[in-house]
Motif scaffolding. Structure first.
Motif, PDB file in Angstrom:
ATOM      1  N   SER A  64      52.788  37.441  20.533  1.00 15.38           N
ATOM      2  CA  SER A  64      52.643  37.710  21.962  1.00 15.38           C
ATOM      3  C   SER A  64      51.193  37.594  22.395  1.00 15.38           C
ATOM      4  CB  SER A  64      53.173  39.110  22.291  1.00 15.38           C
ATOM      5  OG  SER A  64      52.361  40.093  21.660  1.00 15.38           O
ATOM      6  N   CYS A  65      51.003  37.534  23.712  1.00 18.41           N
ATOM      7  CA  CYS A  65      49.635  37.485  24.232  1.00 18.41           C
ATOM      8  C   CYS A  65      48.904  38.789  23.909  1.00 18.41           C
ATOM      9  CB  CYS A  65      49.643  37.206  25.731  1.00 18.41           C
ATOM     10  SG  CYS A  65      50.472  38.459  26.741  1.00 18.41           S
ATOM     11  N   ALA A  66      49.645  39.906  23.835  1.00 20.86           N
ATOM     12  CA  ALA A  66      49.009  41.178  23.487  1.00 20.86           C
ATOM     13  C   ALA A  66      48.452  41.127  22.068  1.00 20.86           C
ATOM     14  CB  ALA A  66      50.023  42.312  23.614  1.00 20.86           C
ATOM     15  N   GLU A  67      49.209  40.543  21.137  1.00 25.25           N
ATOM     16  CA  GLU A  67      48.723  40.423  19.762  1.00 25.25           C
ATOM     17  C   GLU A  67      47.500  39.515  19.704  1.00 25.25           C
ATOM     18  OE1 GLU A  67      50.848  39.705  15.511  1.00 25.25           O
ATOM     19  OE2 GLU A  67      50.852  37.974  16.856  1.00 25.25           O
ATOM     20  N   LYS A  68      47.536  38.412  20.447  1.00 30.10           N
ATOM     21  CA  LYS A  68      46.409  37.481  20.452  1.00 30.10           C
ATOM     22  C   LYS A  68      45.157  38.120  21.054  1.00 30.10           C
ATOM     23  CE  LYS A  68      49.469  33.462  20.758  1.00 30.10           C
ATOM     24  NZ  LYS A  68      49.958  32.346  21.609  1.00 30.10           N
ATOM     25  N   ALA A  69      45.363  39.069  21.969  1.00 27.89           N
ATOM     26  CA  ALA A  69      44.219  39.752  22.597  1.00 27.89           C
ATOM     27  C   ALA A  69      43.714  40.911  21.747  1.00 27.89           C
ATOM     28  CB  ALA A  69      44.603  40.254  23.980  1.00 27.89           C
ATOM     29  N   GLY A  70      44.438  41.236  20.660  1.00 26.46           N
ATOM     30  CA  GLY A  70      43.974  42.291  19.758  1.00 26.46           C
ATOM     31  C   GLY A  70      44.567  43.657  19.992  1.00 26.46           C
ATOM     32  N   LEU A  71      45.568  43.788  20.863  1.00 27.20           N
ATOM     33  CA  LEU A  71      46.198  45.082  21.056  1.00 27.20           C
ATOM     34  C   LEU A  71      46.922  45.514  19.777  1.00 27.20           C
ATOM     35  CD1 LEU A  71      47.802  45.052  24.625  1.00 27.20           C
ATOM     36  CD2 LEU A  71      45.903  46.449  23.830  1.00 27.20           C
ATOM     37  N   LYS A  72      46.945  46.828  19.535  1.00 25.86           N
ATOM     38  CA  LYS A  72      47.600  47.364  18.347  1.00 25.86           C
ATOM     39  C   LYS A  72      48.424  48.580  18.721  1.00 25.86           C
ATOM     40  CE  LYS A  72      44.010  45.852  15.080  1.00 25.86           C
ATOM     41  NZ  LYS A  72      43.074  46.273  14.006  1.00 25.86           N
ATOM     42  N   ALA A  73      49.433  48.870  17.883  1.00 20.33           N
ATOM     43  CA  ALA A  73      50.218  50.082  18.083  1.00 20.33           C
ATOM     44  C   ALA A  73      49.287  51.290  18.043  1.00 20.33           C
ATOM     45  CB  ALA A  73      51.283  50.188  16.999  1.00 20.33           C
ATOM     46  N   GLY A  74      49.504  52.206  18.960  1.00 14.58           N
ATOM     47  CA  GLY A  74      48.649  53.383  19.067  1.00 14.58           C
ATOM     48  C   GLY A  74      47.588  53.263  20.147  1.00 14.58           C
ATOM     49  N   ASP A  75      47.353  52.037  20.644  1.00 14.17           N
ATOM     50  CA  ASP A  75      46.411  51.866  21.749  1.00 14.17           C
ATOM     51  C   ASP A  75      46.957  52.532  23.009  1.00 14.17           C
ATOM     52  OD1 ASP A  75      44.686  50.427  20.178  1.00 14.17           O
ATOM     53  OD2 ASP A  75      45.252  48.461  20.972  1.00 14.17           O
ATOM     54  N   ILE A  76      46.060  52.965  23.872  1.00 14.36           N
ATOM     55  CA  ILE A  76      46.446  53.531  25.158  1.00 14.36           C
ATOM     56  C   ILE A  76      45.785  52.693  26.252  1.00 14.36           C
ATOM     57  CG2 ILE A  76      46.434  55.555  26.656  1.00 14.36           C
ATOM     58  CD1 ILE A  76      46.213  57.275  24.157  1.00 14.36           C
ATOM     59  N   ILE A  77      46.599  52.002  27.048  1.00 16.82           N
ATOM     60  CA  ILE A  77      46.091  51.167  28.139  1.00 16.82           C
ATOM     61  C   ILE A  77      45.825  52.060  29.342  1.00 16.82           C
ATOM     62  CG2 ILE A  77      46.598  49.225  29.673  1.00 16.82           C
ATOM     63  CD1 ILE A  77      48.496  48.179  27.478  1.00 16.82           C
ATOM     64  N   THR A  78      44.576  52.108  29.786  1.00 15.35           N
ATOM     65  CA  THR A  78      44.195  53.003  30.875  1.00 15.35           C
ATOM     66  C   THR A  78      43.914  52.280  32.189  1.00 15.35           C
ATOM     67  OG1 THR A  78      41.869  52.930  30.179  1.00 15.35           O
ATOM     68  CG2 THR A  78      43.253  54.687  29.257  1.00 15.35           C
ATOM     69  N   ALA A  79      43.830  50.946  32.141  1.00 14.26           N
ATOM     70  CA  ALA A  79      43.607  50.183  33.376  1.00 14.26           C
ATOM     71  C   ALA A  79      43.948  48.720  33.132  1.00 14.26           C
ATOM     72  CB  ALA A  79      42.161  50.304  33.857  1.00 14.26           C
ATOM     73  N   ILE A  80      44.376  48.039  34.189  1.00 13.22           N
ATOM     74  CA  ILE A  80      44.543  46.592  34.177  1.00 13.22           C
ATOM     75  C   ILE A  80      43.742  46.041  35.343  1.00 13.22           C
ATOM     76  CG2 ILE A  80      46.758  46.835  35.406  1.00 13.22           C
ATOM     77  CD1 ILE A  80      47.591  44.167  34.066  1.00 13.22           C
ATOM     78  N   SER A 117      51.715  36.931  37.737  1.00  4.92           N
ATOM     79  CA  SER A 117      52.660  35.885  37.343  1.00  4.92           C
ATOM     80  C   SER A 117      52.356  35.436  35.930  1.00  4.92           C
ATOM     81  CB  SER A 117      52.568  34.683  38.306  1.00  4.92           C
ATOM     82  OG  SER A 117      52.900  35.063  39.622  1.00  4.92           O
ATOM     83  N   ALA A 118      53.350  34.857  35.291  1.00  2.00           N
ATOM     84  CA  ALA A 118      53.166  34.350  33.933  1.00  2.00           C
ATOM     85  C   ALA A 118      52.029  33.335  33.908  1.00  2.00           C
ATOM     86  CB  ALA A 118      54.455  33.705  33.434  1.00  2.00           C
ATOM     87  N   GLY A 119      51.147  33.445  32.922  1.00  2.00           N
ATOM     88  CA  GLY A 119      50.030  32.523  32.781  1.00  2.00           C
ATOM     89  C   GLY A 119      48.735  33.021  33.366  1.00  2.00           C
ATOM     90  N   GLU A 120      48.805  34.054  34.219  1.00  2.00           N
ATOM     91  CA  GLU A 120      47.578  34.623  34.773  1.00  2.00           C
ATOM     92  C   GLU A 120      46.877  35.495  33.730  1.00  2.00           C
ATOM     93  OE1 GLU A 120      48.447  34.935  39.558  1.00  2.00           O
ATOM     94  OE2 GLU A 120      48.787  36.699  38.317  1.00  2.00           O
ATOM     95  N   SER A 121      45.592  35.651  33.891  1.00  2.00           N
ATOM     96  CA  SER A 121      44.800  36.474  32.978  1.00  2.00           C
ATOM     97  C   SER A 121      44.470  37.805  33.625  1.00  2.00           C
ATOM     98  CB  SER A 121      43.498  35.753  32.598  1.00  2.00           C
ATOM     99  OG  SER A 121      43.768  34.550  31.905  1.00  2.00           O
ATOM    100  N   ALA A 122      44.326  38.811  32.806  1.00  2.00           N
ATOM    101  CA  ALA A 122      43.961  40.139  33.281  1.00  2.00           C
ATOM    102  C   ALA A 122      43.109  40.814  32.224  1.00  2.00           C
ATOM    103  CB  ALA A 122      45.195  40.974  33.582  1.00  2.00           C
ATOM    104  N   THR A 123      42.268  41.731  32.664  1.00  2.00           N
ATOM    105  CA  THR A 123      41.437  42.509  31.755  1.00  2.00           C
ATOM    106  C   THR A 123      42.035  43.896  31.596  1.00  2.00           C
ATOM    107  OG1 THR A 123      39.427  41.318  32.406  1.00  2.00           O
ATOM    108  CG2 THR A 123      39.142  43.464  31.353  1.00  2.00           C
ATOM    109  N   LEU A 124      42.322  44.276  30.344  1.00  2.00           N
ATOM    110  CA  LEU A 124      42.875  45.584  30.055  1.00  2.00           C
ATOM    111  C   LEU A 124      41.770  46.509  29.554  1.00  2.00           C
ATOM    112  CD1 LEU A 124      46.162  44.688  28.127  1.00  2.00           C
ATOM    113  CD2 LEU A 124      45.907  45.197  30.564  1.00  2.00           C
ATOM    114  N   THR A 125      41.789  47.738  30.038  1.00  2.00           N
ATOM    115  CA  THR A 125      40.929  48.786  29.487  1.00  2.00           C
ATOM    116  C   THR A 125      41.777  49.598  28.521  1.00  2.00           C
ATOM    117  OG1 THR A 125      39.642  48.893  31.532  1.00  2.00           O
ATOM    118  CG2 THR A 125      39.445  50.746  30.002  1.00  2.00           C
ATOM    119  N   VAL A 126      41.323  49.673  27.262  1.00  2.00           N
ATOM    120  CA  VAL A 126      42.145  50.265  26.204  1.00  2.00           C
ATOM    121  C   VAL A 126      41.366  51.360  25.492  1.00  2.00           C
ATOM    122  CG1 VAL A 126      43.338  49.803  24.021  1.00  2.00           C
ATOM    123  CG2 VAL A 126      43.431  48.122  25.869  1.00  2.00           C
TER     124      VAL A 126
END
Length: 265
Positions: free
Chosen positions: A90-106, A125-134
């Motif tokens: 998934s895009c989350a895995e490619k971005a480095g997200l891991k189980a146990g992370d807490i997303i506090t902002a998009i 929409s699908a394909g758009e980019s966003a910055t997550l605060t984790v």
């Protein structure tokens, strides 16, 4: 009621505003129903009619876990969406997200819960980019009085690989932005630096003098939830090498096998 699922929900003007999806019923609750907003349902229907599949929905590729507010308060967890698992590829895995992370902002939108994250994703929409605060929790300790912190590489590996920021929360509740000074991936070691002076470093002992059966104590943040916790155990083996899930070999000199958790207040 049973059989209503899939039916329309109307407003007082006779317009359909939702589709019935579920009802909650228990010994103390009656008449609580749930509906999918019609805007979402129609957008999906139009996509299915046009493409035969849903193509324009933004997805991160994660599953979320609801954390009761009482538990979050007790464990001093930040408000956010708690990541229970990350889908492979998934895009989350490619971005480095891991189980146990807490997303506090998009982007600039604060995220206080899983529902808040799902709501925010509807604006993408699908394909758009966003910055997550984790928020990702680990542990470390000061080795000098001018702010050098020793920790595991896997604690800050995503930040190191993708250039994300790292913060350090000290026992007195102060949060510092940290710089990654250097890492040794093979031995799972990372050195951080915060802009502080007069901090109290640990006192070093001689690890070579330890023997199997000796009692040891670990202080840290188990599961990313139990801040400032002490764990007691005993050394069961020396010079043991383990391989982590990411393939890293790490030499382990001390390995506690029996635990007693004591939370500091």
């Amino acid at each position: 009621n049973a059989g209503n699922s899939g039916g329309p929900v109307y407003n007082t003007s006779g317009q359909v505003i939702g589709i019935v999806t579920a009802k909650y019923s228990s010994s103390g609750v009656e008449g609580l129903g749930f509906a999918i907003p019609v805007n979402d349902a129609v957008a999906i229907a139009n996509d299915l009619m046009k493409n035969g599949t849903v193509t324009d929905r933004a997805q991160l590729g994660i599953t979320l876990q609801a954390i009761p507010s009482s538990a979050a308060q007790y464990y001093n967890m930040p408000d956010g969406a708690y990541v229970n698992s990350v889908n492979s590829g998934s895009c989350a895995e490619k971005a480095g997200l891991k189980a146990g992370d807490i997303i506090t902002a998009i982007d600039d939108t604060a995220v206080s819960s899983g529902d808040a994250l799902r709501s925010a994703l509807r604006g993408y929409s699908a394909g758009e980019s966003a910055t997550l605060t984790v928020s990702r929790c680990g542990s470390g300790f000061f080795i000098t009085d001018d702010g050098y912190v020793l920790t595991n590489y896997h604690v800050i590996s995503t930040a190191h690989q993708y250039g994300y920021s790292v913060s350090v929360l000290t026992y007195d509740g102060t949060t510092y932005q940290a710089t990654i000074v250097g890492v040794d991936e093979d031995n799972d070691i990372a050195l951080l630096k915060i802009d502080a002076s007069g901090v109290t470093p640990v006192t070093f002992g001689d690890s070579d003098s330890m023997a199997v059966g000796d009692t040891v104590y670990a202080v840290g943040n188990p599961l990313g939830e139990l801040e400032f916790t002490m764990t007691s155990g005993m050394i069961s083996a020396l010079d043991r090498t383990i391989t982590t899930s990411d393939g890293t070999d790490s030499g382990i000199n001390m390995f506690p096998v029996s635990y007693t958790h004591l939370r500091a207040h």
